[in-house]
Structures are given as structure tokens and as C-alpha cells.
Design a protein around this motif. Sequence first.
Motif, short mmCIF file in Angstrom:
data_model
loop_
_atom_site.label_atom_id
_atom_site.label_comp_id
_atom_site.label_asym_id
_atom_site.label_seq_id
_atom_site.Cartn_x
_atom_site.Cartn_y
_atom_site.Cartn_z
N GLY A 120 0.85 -1.18 0.00
CA GLY A 120 0.00 0.00 0.00
C GLY A 120 0.89 1.23 0.00
O GLY A 120 2.11 1.13 0.20
N HIS A 121 0.30 2.41 -0.22
CA HIS A 121 1.12 3.61 -0.33
C HIS A 121 1.86 3.93 0.97
O HIS A 121 2.86 4.65 0.96
CB HIS A 121 0.27 4.80 -0.76
CG HIS A 121 -0.62 5.33 0.32
ND1 HIS A 121 -1.84 4.77 0.62
CD2 HIS A 121 -0.47 6.37 1.19
CE1 HIS A 121 -2.40 5.43 1.61
NE2 HIS A 121 -1.60 6.41 1.99
N ASP A 122 1.38 3.39 2.09
CA ASP A 122 2.05 3.61 3.36
C ASP A 122 2.62 2.32 3.95
O ASP A 122 2.93 2.26 5.14
CB ASP A 122 1.08 4.24 4.37
CG ASP A 122 -0.17 3.38 4.59
OD1 ASP A 122 -0.35 2.41 3.84
OD2 ASP A 122 -0.94 3.69 5.51
N SER A 123 2.76 1.30 3.12
CA SER A 123 3.27 0.01 3.59
C SER A 123 4.08 -0.66 2.48
O SER A 123 3.52 -1.18 1.51
CB SER A 123 2.11 -0.90 4.03
OG SER A 123 2.60 -2.15 4.47
N MET A 124 5.40 -0.60 2.62
CA MET A 124 6.31 -1.22 1.66
C MET A 124 7.46 -1.87 2.41
O MET A 124 7.75 -1.50 3.55
CB MET A 124 6.85 -0.19 0.66
CG MET A 124 5.84 0.30 -0.36
SD MET A 124 6.48 1.61 -1.41
CE MET A 124 6.07 3.05 -0.43
N MET A 125 8.13 -2.82 1.78
CA MET A 125 9.24 -3.51 2.43
C MET A 125 10.24 -3.97 1.37
O MET A 125 9.86 -4.37 0.28
CB MET A 125 8.74 -4.72 3.24
CG MET A 125 7.96 -5.74 2.42
SD MET A 125 7.17 -7.03 3.39
CE MET A 125 8.59 -7.89 4.01
N PRO A 126 11.55 -3.90 1.68
CA PRO A 126 12.55 -4.41 0.74
C PRO A 126 12.76 -5.91 0.94
O PRO A 126 12.69 -6.41 2.06
CB PRO A 126 13.81 -3.62 1.12
CG PRO A 126 13.65 -3.37 2.59
CD PRO A 126 12.17 -3.25 2.85
N ILE A 176 12.32 5.19 1.96
CA ILE A 176 11.12 4.85 2.72
C ILE A 176 11.27 3.52 3.44
O ILE A 176 10.75 3.34 4.55
CB ILE A 176 9.90 4.80 1.77
CG1 ILE A 176 9.64 6.18 1.17
CG2 ILE A 176 8.66 4.30 2.51
CD1 ILE A 176 8.58 6.18 0.09
N THR A 177 12.01 2.56 2.85
CA THR A 177 11.99 1.19 3.35
C THR A 177 13.30 0.73 3.99
O THR A 177 13.33 -0.36 4.57
CB THR A 177 11.67 0.22 2.19
OG1 THR A 177 12.67 0.34 1.16
CG2 THR A 177 10.31 0.52 1.59
N LEU A 178 14.35 1.51 3.93
CA LEU A 178 15.65 1.03 4.40
C LEU A 178 15.66 0.79 5.91
O LEU A 178 14.91 1.42 6.66
CB LEU A 178 16.77 2.02 4.02
CG LEU A 178 16.74 3.45 4.57
CD1 LEU A 178 17.22 3.55 6.00
CD2 LEU A 178 17.62 4.35 3.69
N PRO A 179 16.51 -0.14 6.37
CA PRO A 179 16.66 -0.33 7.83
C PRO A 179 17.41 0.85 8.44
O PRO A 179 18.50 1.20 8.01
CB PRO A 179 17.48 -1.63 7.93
CG PRO A 179 18.20 -1.73 6.61
CD PRO A 179 17.30 -1.09 5.59
N ILE A 185 17.84 9.51 9.29
CA ILE A 185 18.14 9.64 7.88
C ILE A 185 17.57 10.93 7.32
O ILE A 185 16.71 11.57 7.91
CB ILE A 185 17.59 8.43 7.08
CG1 ILE A 185 16.05 8.46 7.07
CG2 ILE A 185 18.12 7.12 7.64
CD1 ILE A 185 15.44 7.48 6.09
N LEU A 186 18.06 11.29 6.14
CA LEU A 186 17.48 12.38 5.38
C LEU A 186 16.38 11.83 4.49
O LEU A 186 16.51 10.73 3.94
CB LEU A 186 18.55 13.06 4.52
CG LEU A 186 19.60 13.89 5.26
CD1 LEU A 186 20.66 14.38 4.30
CD2 LEU A 186 18.96 15.06 5.97
N TYR A 187 15.31 12.60 4.33
CA TYR A 187 14.18 12.19 3.50
C TYR A 187 14.17 12.98 2.20
O TYR A 187 14.92 13.94 2.01
CB TYR A 187 12.87 12.33 4.27
CG TYR A 187 12.74 11.30 5.37
CD1 TYR A 187 12.22 10.04 5.10
CD2 TYR A 187 13.15 11.59 6.67
CE1 TYR A 187 12.11 9.09 6.11
CE2 TYR A 187 13.04 10.65 7.68
CZ TYR A 187 12.52 9.40 7.39
OH TYR A 187 12.43 8.45 8.39
N THR A 188 13.28 12.55 1.30
CA THR A 188 13.31 13.05 -0.08
C THR A 188 13.16 14.56 -0.16
O THR A 188 13.75 15.19 -1.04
CB THR A 188 12.21 12.36 -0.89
OG1 THR A 188 12.41 10.94 -0.85
CG2 THR A 188 12.23 12.81 -2.34
N SER A 193 20.84 6.81 2.99
CA SER A 193 19.68 7.36 2.30
C SER A 193 20.10 8.39 1.25
O SER A 193 19.76 8.26 0.07
CB SER A 193 18.72 7.98 3.31
OG SER A 193 17.65 8.63 2.66
N LEU A 194 20.83 9.41 1.66
CA LEU A 194 21.30 10.42 0.72
C LEU A 194 22.29 9.84 -0.27
O LEU A 194 22.29 10.21 -1.45
CB LEU A 194 21.94 11.59 1.48
CG LEU A 194 22.58 12.68 0.61
CD1 LEU A 194 21.53 13.38 -0.25
CD2 LEU A 194 23.33 13.68 1.47
#
Length: 298
Positions: free
Chosen positions: A21-27, A78-81, A86-89, A116-117
Motif C-alpha cells: 500500500g502507499h504507506d506500507s512497503m518492504m525491501p 522509505i523502506t531502508l533499515p 536519515i534524510l528524506y526526499t 539514504s542520501l
Amino acid sequence: MSFVEYSDLIQDGDVAIIYLGHDSMMPVKVQQGAQTQTRYGAIRHSTDLIGQRYGSKVTCSKGGWVHVLHPTPELWTITLPHRTQILYTTDIATITMMLELKPGSIVCESGTGSGSLSHAILRTIAPTGHLHTVEFHQQRAEKVAEEFREHHVDHLVTVRNQDVCKDGFGVTGVADAVFLDIPSPWEAVGHAKTTMKKQGGRLCSFSPCIEQVQRTCEALADQGFEEISTLEVLLRVHDVRTVSLPLPDFGPDPSAPAPPDADSKAPNSASVTIKTTTPPREIPGHTGYLTFATKPRT
């Protein structure tokens, strides 16, 4: 699969993003014979993932389904451990633009953190650029180097485990841009200047506290940097919704002929349905200050 090149098919060893879902992702690291459990059931890598096209809709063992997406720096953010903050987009996009990064740029970064960056920088400077990234913490440096190999971008990056404030970036006179995300960036400004090209370049420092910004700006001015400026980026996302609004009743038109039932006082119930946007009631606040500066040509 690579974070800087697109592949059509999912292969053994790839890192894929499972979109629930748009608020639920996983690597997920794709491996022959492995399974991944989701709330919709199990995903069998051998039959459900390997050989399928990225973007495919995959049915899980309980009958539910997910999409399997090609990894990008934005999805990885969005999904990294999380091993660090972290810095966001939102901040990453501003940093990439203000540092004037482009394919072929040489960039020095400290600290690497969760990467992240770093992934966004690598995509921007590929295929001929290079990132020199320094991480003080040994385990974090080893882990992020392993992720770079898994993501097939290790040829674009050199990871060093050292104290940038004492030992610098390990290179001299090569960088087009420098990024600092450390507790005391003013102690690394001299090393940043040394690592930058004689033709000049851009520097960015990320700090959560204004006192850090003040000391960093003083150090930048002492080292001869110009165009020193500080900003913060605040994101406000508007929600789209449908509303029904009543049409105003301005009374009868004097120039129009009176209808037969002119004496009736029927209320005006006309309305119009429109799409509109509303700002959130609560807005995410301060993340950090971004201080930018330019090293003049020498």
C-alpha cells in the motif's frame, strides 16, 4: 538490478520493493527457494518473483496480492533499515539541486549513516561520477558498503571508516561538492576545502540545531567560502476530497417574468459538488537546517 540502471525482469540476488500500500512497503532480497511472509500470505521467490517483470501484480498464498517494484533511491529511503536518523526526499531533493550535482560529479560525504542520501547522490552522478563517503562508526561503514555491493553501485562509491574531523576525506583537490552531516561540521570545514577542486565547488552542511549552524557559518567565512546561506524545507501535503456546497440564493430576477406560483416560498436547495484540497491539521515541523556555501576559484 541496479539502483542507477533499470532492469525489466526480477533476477536471483536482486533487491525488490514489495508494495502492499502507499504507506506500507518492504525491501526483499530475492533468493532462489526463499519465501517472504506478508499479511496477505507468503511470496515464493522461485515461482512468484524470479523471471517476473518489475511492476507485476503477485498473488500471495492467502489470496491477497502485492506489487513488486524496481528499487529507486526514493523507495529505498522509505523502506531502508534505520541505523541512524536519515534524510528524506524533501531535503534530499534540495541538497541535490543546490549542490549542482550532475552525471560525472565527484562528491565527498560525511557521515554515511544509513545511506539514504548516498543512493540519491549515486543515481545523480552516474555513470561516470564518484562518491567518497566517510563513516566514523565501523559497523555502519561495513554494513553500508555491503548494501552498495548488493545494489550494484559499489563501482561508483568508496567507503572509508575514519574520523573526518581528524583525518579528512582521504582525497585532495577532486571534489565538485561536499556534504556534511556530523555533530560538529565546523571542525571538518578545513578538510572540505582541501578536498575540493581548485576551480571551486559547493558545500552543504545539515544540522538540527541553530547553534551548530552559527559555528559552521563562522568556520566557512574564516576559510574564505562565499555565498553562505541557511534554509530549512518544510513540507505541507494537501488532501484532496469531494465536497458539496450550496448555491447562494440571490432572490428573484426583477427583469424575468414571474412564474405562476410566484407566491410560493419554496427554499432553494440547489448545490454543486466540487473537488477541493485541505491542508493538514498538523504539519511536520523542523528536521534540520541546510547551510550552503561556495568555494571560490583559487
